[in-house]
Design an enzyme around this catalytic site. Structure first.
Site, PDB file in Angstrom:
ATOM      1  N   GLU A 170       6.898  -2.204 -12.394  1.00  0.00           N
ATOM      2  CA  GLU A 170       7.037  -1.722 -13.842  1.00  0.00           C
ATOM      3  C   GLU A 170       8.555  -1.209 -14.069  1.00  0.00           C
ATOM      4  O   GLU A 170       9.091  -0.270 -12.959  1.00  0.00           O
ATOM      5  CB  GLU A 170       6.190  -0.473 -13.801  1.00  0.00           C
ATOM      6  CG  GLU A 170       6.089   0.072 -15.161  1.00  0.00           C
ATOM      7  CD  GLU A 170       4.773   1.254 -15.608  1.00  0.00           C
ATOM      8  OE1 GLU A 170       3.930   1.289 -14.696  1.00  0.00           O
ATOM      9  OE2 GLU A 170       4.948   1.966 -16.301  1.00  0.00           O
TER      10      GLU A 170
ATOM     11  N   LYS B 137      -1.460   8.688 -13.488  1.00  0.00           N
ATOM     12  CA  LYS B 137      -1.051   7.360 -13.207  1.00  0.00           C
ATOM     13  C   LYS B 137       0.374   7.473 -13.314  1.00  0.00           C
ATOM     14  O   LYS B 137       1.079   6.799 -12.399  1.00  0.00           O
ATOM     15  CB  LYS B 137      -1.582   6.688 -14.594  1.00  0.00           C
ATOM     16  CG  LYS B 137      -1.227   5.324 -14.458  1.00  0.00           C
ATOM     17  CD  LYS B 137      -0.067   4.763 -14.728  1.00  0.00           C
ATOM     18  CE  LYS B 137       0.235   3.139 -14.429  1.00  0.00           C
ATOM     19  NZ  LYS B 137       1.772   2.897 -14.677  1.00  0.00           N
TER      20      LYS B 137
ATOM     21  N   HIS C 253      11.435   3.937 -22.571  1.00  0.00           N
ATOM     22  CA  HIS C 253      10.459   2.783 -22.076  1.00  0.00           C
ATOM     23  C   HIS C 253      11.141   1.495 -22.840  1.00  0.00           C
ATOM     24  O   HIS C 253      10.989   0.541 -22.210  1.00  0.00           O
ATOM     25  CB  HIS C 253       9.195   3.033 -22.697  1.00  0.00           C
ATOM     26  CG  HIS C 253       8.398   3.564 -21.289  1.00  0.00           C
ATOM     27  ND1 HIS C 253       7.020   3.502 -21.327  1.00  0.00           N
ATOM     28  CD2 HIS C 253       8.899   4.010 -19.928  1.00  0.00           C
ATOM     29  CE1 HIS C 253       6.342   3.818 -20.228  1.00  0.00           C
ATOM     30  NE2 HIS C 253       7.485   4.404 -19.394  1.00  0.00           N
TER      31      HIS C 253
ATOM     32  N   ASP D 226      -1.606   1.172   2.821  1.00  0.00           N
ATOM     33  CA  ASP D 226      -2.740   0.992   2.028  1.00  0.00           C
ATOM     34  C   ASP D 226      -2.978   1.904   0.625  1.00  0.00           C
ATOM     35  O   ASP D 226      -3.349   2.964   0.771  1.00  0.00           O
ATOM     36  CB  ASP D 226      -4.190   1.390   2.841  1.00  0.00           C
ATOM     37  CG  ASP D 226      -5.396   0.833   2.559  1.00  0.00           C
ATOM     38  OD1 ASP D 226      -5.530   0.611   1.114  1.00  0.00           O
ATOM     39  OD2 ASP D 226      -6.414   0.439   3.146  1.00  0.00           O
TER      40      ASP D 226
HETATM   41  P1  NAD Z   1      -5.006   0.613  13.721  1.00  0.00           P
HETATM   42  O1  NAD Z   1      -6.315  -0.049  13.729  1.00  0.00           O
HETATM   43  O2  NAD Z   1      -3.892  -0.424  13.964  1.00  0.00           O
HETATM   44  O3  NAD Z   1      -4.828   1.947  14.635  1.00  0.00           O
HETATM   45  C1  NAD Z   1      -3.584   2.722  14.896  1.00  0.00           C
HETATM   46  C2  NAD Z   1      -3.006   2.214  16.249  1.00  0.00           C
HETATM   47  O4  NAD Z   1      -1.698   2.618  16.534  1.00  0.00           O
HETATM   48  C3  NAD Z   1      -4.192   2.501  17.363  1.00  0.00           C
HETATM   49  O5  NAD Z   1      -4.305   1.380  18.299  1.00  0.00           O
HETATM   50  C4  NAD Z   1      -3.086   3.501  18.235  1.00  0.00           C
HETATM   51  O6  NAD Z   1      -3.515   3.923  19.426  1.00  0.00           O
HETATM   52  C5  NAD Z   1      -1.883   3.229  17.838  1.00  0.00           C
HETATM   53  N1  NAD Z   1      -0.657   4.151  17.922  1.00  0.00           N
HETATM   54  C6  NAD Z   1       0.426   4.079  18.373  1.00  0.00           C
HETATM   55  N2  NAD Z   1       1.348   4.880  18.229  1.00  0.00           N
HETATM   56  C7  NAD Z   1       0.325   6.179  17.447  1.00  0.00           C
HETATM   57  C8  NAD Z   1       0.541   7.199  16.943  1.00  0.00           C
HETATM   58  N3  NAD Z   1       1.846   7.945  17.247  1.00  0.00           N
HETATM   59  N4  NAD Z   1      -0.359   7.823  16.250  1.00  0.00           N
HETATM   60  C9  NAD Z   1      -1.390   7.382  16.106  1.00  0.00           C
HETATM   61  N5  NAD Z   1      -1.726   6.129  16.648  1.00  0.00           N
HETATM   62  C10 NAD Z   1      -0.834   5.458  17.295  1.00  0.00           C
HETATM   63  O7  NAD Z   1      -4.869   1.226  12.164  1.00  0.00           O
HETATM   64  P2  NAD Z   1      -5.304   2.366  11.295  1.00  0.00           P
HETATM   65  O8  NAD Z   1      -4.282   3.591  11.003  1.00  0.00           O
HETATM   66  O9  NAD Z   1      -6.415   2.966  12.339  1.00  0.00           O
HETATM   67  O10 NAD Z   1      -6.082   1.931  10.326  1.00  0.00           O
HETATM   68  C11 NAD Z   1      -5.388   1.514   9.193  1.00  0.00           C
HETATM   69  C12 NAD Z   1      -5.885   0.083   8.688  1.00  0.00           C
HETATM   70  O11 NAD Z   1      -7.150   0.099   8.366  1.00  0.00           O
HETATM   71  C13 NAD Z   1      -5.161  -0.202   7.332  1.00  0.00           C
HETATM   72  O12 NAD Z   1      -4.652  -1.596   7.260  1.00  0.00           O
HETATM   73  C14 NAD Z   1      -6.163  -0.247   6.387  1.00  0.00           C
HETATM   74  O13 NAD Z   1      -6.072  -1.207   5.037  1.00  0.00           O
HETATM   75  C15 NAD Z   1      -7.603  -0.405   7.024  1.00  0.00           C
HETATM   76  N6  NAD Z   1      -8.607  -0.058   6.519  1.00  0.00           N
HETATM   77  C16 NAD Z   1      -9.000   0.856   5.765  1.00  0.00           C
HETATM   78  C17 NAD Z   1     -10.183   1.122   5.219  1.00  0.00           C
HETATM   79  C18 NAD Z   1     -10.338   2.119   4.044  1.00  0.00           C
HETATM   80  O14 NAD Z   1      -9.259   2.875   3.593  1.00  0.00           O
HETATM   81  N7  NAD Z   1     -11.649   2.456   3.562  1.00  0.00           N
HETATM   82  C19 NAD Z   1     -11.296   0.907   5.787  1.00  0.00           C
HETATM   83  C20 NAD Z   1     -10.990  -0.083   6.859  1.00  0.00           C
HETATM   84  C21 NAD Z   1      -9.723  -0.388   7.476  1.00  0.00           C
END
Ligand code: NAD
Length: 439
Positions: A81, A267, A384, A283
């Protein structure tokens, strides 16, 4: 990083901007080179999602002038935008003149929900689970020892009765795990924990396991930002600072009283926040869901209301505050695979998710201030329209210098229709009198 002030940045060519940015941020040659290339290759994209047929592009701009808790940030913003980047940078400049943004972040606590169904005695089940809280917390920490090693882990549980049992049917409970996810967004992480303890919770409740998934209403992971703006900085060519301030305060009150206005107000805030969330590979659906669910109780009468509000300060200046959940990470998710997201995080220059959240909320506040100031003074359409005129010019096939010439003429006339843009383009092509002609 030296300073987030780069005067005249918008006047530079794209190459010159990249050079200035690399100098200011001290980017190494590889990172600087990446700016000039498509940031995501097809092979990587193919590993990220399904049925890939290409890689979609969006503009990456830089939000200037941001200073949060005394530290300068050049903020990568990915958005389609027009005027979002310029407006946020402008507002950040005004706020910077009065000391910048003051921000604080909660501990990064995400909520993981375990739904328990078919519970015959909900009150007893709640008490039983609460009595076993320590056992559940230990089990969670054992399921993710690396998180505990990083200083995170499960901090507590909460049991909520959603539906009392009756003679006709058993009731429903939900157990919340409160998990410190450190620098991750945490969705996958807390989902894993929910799955690890769900069966034991169902056993304690004498019920069955339902859903096991995070809540996007991350209201234990909020960011709060405050800022003030001196009257002299609020003034426009046509309106003094006091008038603009009062207009902004009245617009804030309007959003507090009316959900129809609050939706648009929010928004505008998300214009800035989403742009940074997207640029940093986070996300944005999660952040959006959290923001609007949080806003659903912020209205003056308890309903949907504004995330950012404005008041007159004791000394007559304008002061504002914003609060919203910020479930974003600097590790995990897509961040490790998307080179553009890694570069954007490098630009922001922090490894802490809480810093990133505070910068994002500041950008949201700046976006809100810019929009309200424009509406409270000259009306948003004026600003705008000049940006919209550029889009219309591009739409009829203008290129190079033609875009600015046509946009200026459209904006000047107040008639920003494609037909008029095409007529101007044809006139320019016929005259052939400038170097940008591509026809
Ligand atoms: P992830 O699964 O990659 O977990 C984070 C990883 O980073 C872990 O393995 C952890 O051990 C590691 N890590 C390394 N350094 C770290 C630090 N300093 N602090 C914390 N962890 C550290 O990711 P996530 O953050 O658990 O999940 C994010 C993803 O999940 C996004 O891609 C999102 O789109 C997706 N997701 C979202 C939803 C929702 O919002 N409803 C549902 C399911 C999945």
């Amino acid at each position: 990083m030296t300073s987030s002030r780069i005067p005249g940045f918008y006047k530079l060519s794209i190459d010159e901007r990249r050079k200035q940015l690399a100098e200011h941020l001290g980017l190494d040659a590889a990172a600087a080179k990446l700016l000039a290339e498509p940031m995501l290759d097809e092979e990587t994209a193919n590993h990220m999602v399904e049925n890939v047929v290409g890689v979609y592009g969006l503009p990456l701009g830089i939000g200037l002038n941001f200073q949060v808790n005394g530290k300068d940030y050049l903020v990568p913003m990915c958005v389609e935008e027009p005027s979002v980047v310029a407006a946020a940078s402008n507002a950040a400049k005004m706020i910077r003149a009065s000391g910048g943004f003051t921000a604080e972040a909660d501990d990064p606590i995400m909520i993981s929900q375990i739904q328990l169904c078919d519970v015959r005695d909900t009150v007893h089940a709640k008490k039983r689970i609460e009595a076993h809280a320590s056992e559940i917390i230990v089990a969670c920490d054992q399921a993710y020892p690396s998180l505990v090693k990083r200083g995170g882990g499960t901090r507590g549980i909460e049991v909520r009765i959603l539906e009392e049992e009756s003679t006709h049917r058993p009731g429903m409970l939900v157990v919340h795990l409160h998990v410190d996810v450190r620098d991750a967004m945490g969705a996958n992480l807390v989902n894993t924990l929910a799955e690890a303890v769900a069966d034991r919770l169902a056993e304690l409740a004498d019920g069955t396991v339902g859903l096991r998934i995070l809540s996007n209403l991350a209201d234990r992971r909020c960011v709060r930002v405050k800022a003030r703006i001196a009257l002299a900085d609020l003034a426009t060519d046509r309106h003094d600072g006091e008038k603009v301030r009062d207009g902004i305060v009245s617009a804030s009150r309007f959003a507090e009283l009316d959900p129809y206005r609050a939706a648009t107000h929010n928004k505008g805030i998300m214009n800035g926040i989403d742009a940074v969330v997207l640029a940093t590979g986070n996300d944005w659906r999660g952040v959006e869901a959290g923001a609007h669910a949080f806003a659903s109780t912020k209205g003056a009468h308890g309903g949907y209301g504004p995330l950012c509000t404005w008041r007159v300060a004791k000394d007559g200046a304008l002061e504002g505050k914003i609060e919203l959940p910020m479930a974003v990470g600097t590790v995990g998710g897509t961040l490790k695979v998307h080179p553009g997201a890694r570069l954007a995080l490098k630009m922001i220059g922090t490894e802490r998710a809480s810093d990133l959240g505070m910068v994002m909320a500041s950008v949201g506040m700046a976006s809100n201030l810019a929009a309200l100031r424009a509406m409270a003074s000259d009306g948003i359409q004026r600003g705008h329209m000049s940006m919209h005129a550029r889009t219309v010019a591009l739409g009829v096939g203008a290129t190079g210098e033609q875009v600015d010439l046509i946009a200026a003429e459209l904006a000047e006339s107040g008639d920003v229709r494609a037909e008029r843009a095409l007529a101007i383009l044809q006139r320019l092509r016929a005259s052939g009198g400038f170097s940008g002609i591509q026809a």
